[in-house]
Each structure stands twice: as C-alpha cells, then as structure tokens.
Design an enzyme around this catalytic site. Structure first.
Site, short mmCIF file in Angstrom:
data_model
loop_
_atom_site.label_atom_id
_atom_site.label_comp_id
_atom_site.label_asym_id
_atom_site.label_seq_id
_atom_site.Cartn_x
_atom_site.Cartn_y
_atom_site.Cartn_z
N SER A 9 20.76 43.14 26.56
CA SER A 9 20.24 41.83 25.88
C SER A 9 19.15 41.26 27.04
O SER A 9 18.32 40.42 26.56
CB SER A 9 20.97 40.84 25.76
OG SER A 9 22.11 40.57 26.67
N ASP A 50 19.99 30.29 28.97
CA ASP A 50 21.15 30.14 28.20
C ASP A 50 22.19 30.54 29.07
O ASP A 50 22.05 30.73 30.41
CB ASP A 50 21.17 30.93 26.88
CG ASP A 50 21.17 32.37 27.20
OD1 ASP A 50 21.38 33.02 28.58
OD2 ASP A 50 21.16 33.26 26.22
N HIS A 79 21.32 34.44 30.49
CA HIS A 79 20.06 35.26 30.43
C HIS A 79 19.20 34.27 31.20
O HIS A 79 18.84 33.01 31.16
CB HIS A 79 19.51 35.62 29.13
CG HIS A 79 20.35 36.33 28.26
ND1 HIS A 79 21.52 35.73 27.36
CD2 HIS A 79 20.76 37.71 28.58
CE1 HIS A 79 22.03 36.83 27.00
NE2 HIS A 79 21.70 37.90 27.50
#
Length: 377
Positions: free
Chosen positions: A43, A341, A344
């Site tokens: 991600s 977040d 990340h």
C-alpha cells in the site's frame, strides 16, 4: 504496509480511475528521461489496484487523495493524501505519465509504455501475508502479471525494441516486506503457530528466499535496473504507538528489530549475492528505514509539527486505531504531519523521502542514487 484493522466501512464498489497525466519534468528531447516505471509492492505504492479487488484493504474513499491534483482531490486508491513515493520518483526522472495500475480498465495499449503499477495494499513477499484482508496481490502474483505485460511490450514495440526499452530505459521499483511482519508474523492468534515453529531468523530467511526467486524471475524477463526498498521502522507508526499506548518518542522494539534483521539480509542479497550472480543488472538498496527514522527523530527540522500523530484517522490520542475514511478526524495542515494515516506517510513526507532517493548519498541510497541509476546505459 497497510492497516492491521480491516477497513469495514469501505463499500465494495469499483471506483472510476481518474486520469494520471502530469507535466513532463524532462523535455521531450531528453533522451535520458525515464521511459517506463514498473512498480511492485504494497500500500505504500499502490496506485489503485485494490479498487478492483473485493478486499478489506482500500483507500478509495475521501479524504484519501485530497491533495492529488490529477484527480482534483478525489480518491484514486492511493493510501495517502497525495502522491506516493513511486509517483514522485517517476515525475522527477522525467516519466511522461504515472504508471497505470495493472487492474485498471485503461491498462492497455500505448498506456503501458509509461510503465505499470502492480502494487497492492495488504500484499507481501510471502503468499500467506495479508490473508486478513481477503484479497490482495502478493509479490508472486504481481510478477505473474508482469509476465503478461512483458509479452504485450513485444506486441507493441517488436521484440528487439521492447528488450532495449525495458533493459535500458526502465526502472523496476520494489517496495514490499512490511506486511510480512505487520499482517503476518506479528498478528496475534493468526500467526501464533508460525511463531512457535519459526524463529525471527528463519522467518526472515523465508522472506529473502522468496524475494530472491521473485527478483530472478523479473531479471529473466529483462528487468535490469532495480531499486528495492527495505522495511521502514514499523514499530514507530501511529498504529503501533496507539495500540501499545506508547509515548510520542517511543517505538515498539520487537517490530523494529524484525525490520532491521530483514534489512541486513536484504542488503547482502542485493549488493553482494545478486550483484555477483547477475552481472549486467544494477541493484540499488533504498534505506527507507533510516530515511523515515530521520524524519521521525528530526521532524521539527523538516518543518513538521508531529511525527507520531496521524493526520487522518480515528481512535486514541494519536488518531491511530482505525484507518482514514469519511468519518475520521482530519488535521488542519496536512503538510505538518509525517504520517497521513495510522500506517502511511503523508505526501509531504513522501516528497522528502523521494528527494533523498533521487539525489542523496550512500547513507540513504547505495551504491548510487536513482538519478544515476536512470542514466546508466
């Protein structure tokens, strides 16, 4: 890396993929400009592949992407507020357009010539990693998909031109490994049996053995310029701090020790073993661990207000329990947060990391930086 807690409030629908054109950094006549970027990973560099999977690991809801200009602030599936490190690196090296997500409907024809992004939130080096999310693309599957792309390049350019285009004018970026710890070896109950039968050393060796095979598969399909990121200080992300009720300057020791154990083996794999066995390939070791730790420790020097609190998230003092979504709290100045977040980096942090990888010295990128890698013949 991606969320430890499943993102249950994200609906299962296919989000329209916004175009990803950007202004050329290099002029059209610059023969050194990067032609194609092939991106593999999790991600940290997913550009929207998970939008097309029935998965619990998604970033296709606001305010994700709020600062991503090509989509006018709409979410694209990137797990950050703006560009990923891979996006920024491609721009700076002169790539005409962002690498298109492999699963996107527009991943066909001449769009492939800018490169392809195979990364997937929740994906890992090991096939068992990320099973908590139901669906994700592990590294083996990502390499399988590249094999399909490789054949398409022959059809687009002809075999000889395709080979030169990929070997000489393309870069292969691999950013993976965090989930193998966060969403595999360190998951309570899920991996309890694995930890009984595998020491950290044997688990890391399993990762290295799989990655070795994956890199060799890419080499066999004409990949020659590699940049491989090590695992960041995952014990310092807001989620880990929150669930372990740590103070701002504390990190989870075990998670960081596992990352360092893997990183040492990865460096040897790239700069000793594969360098010697694959003579015409170039491997760059991106020291993401020290890059991110530098931002965390010296965040004020870089103009950040906090390196422990997530800009977008829910729960706890650091907004670090649940992923970023429509009901999350949102900071007033996203440029002042190292973390977007609970898991990340923000675009502001990604810009600083990318800059060090592009132009930095051997402290953070070795044996040479990405600008030098691009210009190798």
């Amino acid at each position: 890396m991606t969320m430890n807690k499943a993102n249950f409030f994200v609906p299962f629908f296919i989000l329209f993929f916004f175009g990803s054109r950007f202004s050329k950094v290099a002029s059209a006549g610059d023969q050194n400009a990067l032609a194609a970027s092939f991106v593999f990973g999790d991600s940290l560099v997913d550009a929207g592949n998970n939008n097309y999977l029935q998965t619990l690991s998604r970033a296709n809801s606001p305010p994700n992407g709020i600062d991503f200009k090509p989509s006018r602030g709409n979410p694209t599936g990137r797990f950050t507020n703006g560009r990923t490190i891979a996006d920024i690196v491609g721009e700076k090296l002169g790539q005409p357009n962002y690498a298109v997500p492999y699963l996107a409907p527009n991943a066909k024809g001449e769009a492939l010539l800018n490169g392809v992004n195979y990364a997937s939130g929740g994906g890992g080096i090991l096939n068992s990693t990320g099973s908590v999310f139901v669906n994700r693309l592990g590294m083996d599957i990502q390499v399988d998909y590249y094999s399909i792309t490789r054949k398409q390049f022959d059809q687009l350019l002809g075999e000889d031109k395709a080979r030169d285009y990929i070997r000489k004018r393309s870069i292969f970026s691999i950013v993976i490994g965090s989930n193998d710890f966060l969403n595999n070896y360190l998951v309570p109950f899920v991996a309890a049996q694995a930890r009984l039968t595998q020491t950290p050393e044997t688990f890391v060796e399993d990762m290295i053995n799989h990655l070795r095979d994956q890199l060799k598969r890419l080499y066999a399909m004409d990949a020659r310029k590699f940049v491989v990121g090590n695992v960041a200080p995952i014990g310092c992300i807001p989620y880990q701090k929150s669930i372990n009720q740590l103070k701002d300057k504390q990190c989870v020791d075990l998670a960081n020790k596992l990352a360092l154990l893997y990183n040492a083996r990865l460096k040897n794999l790239l700069l000793v073993e594969l360098k010697d066995s694959l003579k015409d390939a170039h491997f760059v070791y991106a020291n993401v661990y020290d890059l991110v730790m530098d931002l965390i420790v010296n965040y004020k020097d870089y103009g950040f207000r906090t390196a422990s609190e997530a800009c977008c998230g829910t729960g706890g003092r650091l907004a670090g329990i649940l992923p970023c979504g429509p009901t999350s709290s949102l900071c007033t100045d996203r440029s002042k947060h190292v973390f977007w977040d609970p898991y990340h980096p923000s675009e502001a942090a990604n810009l600083l990391i990318a800059d060090k990888l592009l132009y930095g010295d051997s402290k953070f990128v070795t044996p040479f930086n990405l600008l030098h890698l691009r210009d190798l013949s």
